[in-house]
Design an enzyme around this catalytic site. Structure first.
Site, mmCIF file in Angstrom:
data_model
loop_
_atom_site.group_PDB
_atom_site.id
_atom_site.type_symbol
_atom_site.label_atom_id
_atom_site.label_comp_id
_atom_site.label_asym_id
_atom_site.label_seq_id
_atom_site.Cartn_x
_atom_site.Cartn_y
_atom_site.Cartn_z
ATOM 1 N N GLY A 67 4.528 6.416 16.263
ATOM 2 C CA GLY A 67 4.076 7.578 15.507
ATOM 3 C C GLY A 67 2.812 8.203 16.059
ATOM 4 N N GLU A 107 2.057 21.017 29.247
ATOM 5 C CA GLU A 107 3.100 20.107 28.767
ATOM 6 C C GLU A 107 4.399 20.244 29.556
ATOM 7 O OE1 GLU A 107 2.934 18.096 25.559
ATOM 8 O OE2 GLU A 107 0.787 18.244 25.864
ATOM 9 N N HIS A 140 6.782 22.232 20.966
ATOM 10 C CA HIS A 140 7.094 22.805 22.275
ATOM 11 C C HIS A 140 8.073 23.971 22.095
ATOM 12 C CE1 HIS A 140 6.178 18.666 24.211
ATOM 13 N NE2 HIS A 140 5.160 19.468 24.408
ATOM 14 N N CYS A 189 14.716 17.294 25.791
ATOM 15 C CA CYS A 189 13.468 16.574 26.081
ATOM 16 C C CYS A 189 13.671 15.522 27.161
ATOM 17 C CB CYS A 189 12.943 15.891 24.822
ATOM 18 S SG CYS A 189 12.118 17.003 23.651
#
Length: 445
Positions: A20, A174, A248, A368
């Site tokens: 987390g 990122e 994102h 991802c």
């Protein structure tokens, strides 16, 4: 010369767990401290790679970072044997142990930004590994990720490897999760769309969750990659959706060749953004711009289902397919909407649902897990061939996972020094399977 888009999927690390750690990622935080299954996670990811290979697509494999990151722990003043370091950190700074055990490099869309040779002025493929400066557990990835990129794409006459940007908030980067390329064919000059969450020269920014990509970082990468600004766009993500868990751009929009699927709340001043995309796109095939309304799919449903974090891939027959997480079948209206896309006037022909529950619960969907690299046939031949998936390598990797991975990993297990040894043993064998040499710190001691 033929051109292809090759997806390089990240192998899930043996230390996959639910810590987390990712503030702003709803799934990551909501599943914190649950018991993970690293073996299942890695096999689910491998099955996705094999499914795309069976569709007739070129598929690559991207090695994970080494975890735990003992170098970082030692740099923070913890000393002694490896086991003693783990024991000290577990007792005094458990957050640091979780960060240095994170398997987040599995989400390879964040590994780097890639510009294909047909977009760059020197005609080479450019890579910039992301600095991921917003989160400690990710900021420690860049060095090893850079080594893995160089081992996977080794020919310096064809591939250009840039250093990651400075570890500073002004240059938060990122990777490809905030980059989309629209083009009528992979081998033509495309429109490079960099999406950022924050511009240092503007007060438009999210208020609840941090913006992880800055405009300054995107501009720096475009300069380094020698992109033509006539074929480049810098677009701001809607700060309101960042505050709703869209950390994102690939959680709210997806593009492939001449197809762009995006939510109506995806971008700041969206009407102007879409008009500019339409003006700058150049190609013989028409651009399909599909805006998904909030009435059809709410932002909340988009985040929970990861509809936009599906993979949109071009099929050998000329059509496209959406590779979607099975969660899309459980959220009201999402499966129905995807079915309607296949019947509408656009290139999408089918939806393929895959089980990626282990990754999804930790905050990452199909998109991802992969880094998209457009390559000519010559460039593809220059890739480290052991990092390309075929049936033999698929079987070898499945056996490797079953040999080395635990089927249960709780937060308390991170304090077990045996987990460190198991991870190092697995990755040492993996470097031989993928022909990577000595990319991990423990191999260089």
């Amino acid at each position: 010369m033929s051109y292809y888009e090759v997806n390089f999927d990240g192998l899930v690390d043996p230390t996959h767990n639910y810590a987390g750690l990712s503030f702003g990622n709803v799934a990551s935080k909501s599943n914190a401290n649950k018991v993970a299954n690293p073996k299942q996670a890695a096999l689910q990811g491998l099955e996705k790679m094999w499914a795309l290979t069976q569709l007739g697509l070129h598929q690559g494999v991207f090695a994970p970072n080494c975890r735990p990151d003992l170098h970082t722990l030692r740099s923070l003043g913890f000393n002694g044997t490896d086991a003693q370091v783990i024991n000290k950190v577990a007792k005094t700074e458990p957050y640091l142990l979780k960060a240095c055990y994170s398997a987040s490099s599995m989400w390879t869309a964040n590994a780097a930004t890639v510009s294909p040779s047909c977009d760059t002025s020197d005609g080479k493929v450019h890579f910039t590994p992301a600095n991921l400066s917003n989160k400690l557990h990710r900021a420690i990835e860049a060095k090893t990720t850079s080594l893995v990129l160089k081992a996977t794409f080794p020919d310096e006459q064809i591939f250009v490897h840039h250093p990651s940007l400075p570890q500073h908030p002004l240059f938060g980067d990122e990777g490809a999760a905030n980059y989309t390329r629209l083009v009528d064919s992979y081998g033509h000059t495309g429109l490079a769309i960099f999406v950022y969450g924050e511009d240092a020269n503007s007060n438009v920014k999210p208020q609840v969750f941090p913006a992880r990509q800055t405009k300054q970082a995107s501009e720096a990468i475009a300069r380094s990659h020698l992109l033509d600004y006539a074929h480049t766009l810098f677009v701001q993500q809607n700060p309101d959706v960042i505050d709703q868990g869209v950390f994102h751009n690939d959680v709210i929009a997806i593009g492939n060749e001449n197809m762009f699927l995006f939510h109506e709340q995806a971008f700041y001043q969206q009407r102007q953004v879409i008009e500019e995309i339409g003006r700058k796109y150049q190609g013989s095939r028409p651009l399909h711009l599909i805006e998904v309304s909030s009435d059809d799919i709410s932002v909340d449903a988009a985040v929970k289902s990861y509809l936009f974090n599906s993979q949109l891939v071009s099929l050998p027959n000329g059509g496209m397919a959406i590779v979607a997480p099975s969660e899309c079948q459980t959220i009201d209206g999402v499966e129905r909407y995807l079915a309607s896309l296949c019947k509408a006037s656009n290139p999408i022909e089918e939806v393929i649902y895959l089980d990626l529950k282990q990754s999804m619960q930790n905050g990452g969907g199909p998109a991802c897990l992969r880094l998209r690299v457009a390559l000519s046939s010559e460039e593809l031949n220059a890739v480290n061939s052991q990092c390309l998936l075929n049936e033999s390598r698929y079987q070898t990797l499945a056996a490797w996972i079953n040999k080395h991975y635990r089927d249960r990993l709780a937060e308390s297990d991170l304090a077990d020094p045996n987990l460190l040894l198991e991870s190092q043993s697995a990755l040492d064998e993996l470097t031989g399977i993928l022909g990577l040499g000595s990319v991990y710190p423990f191999q260089q001691v």
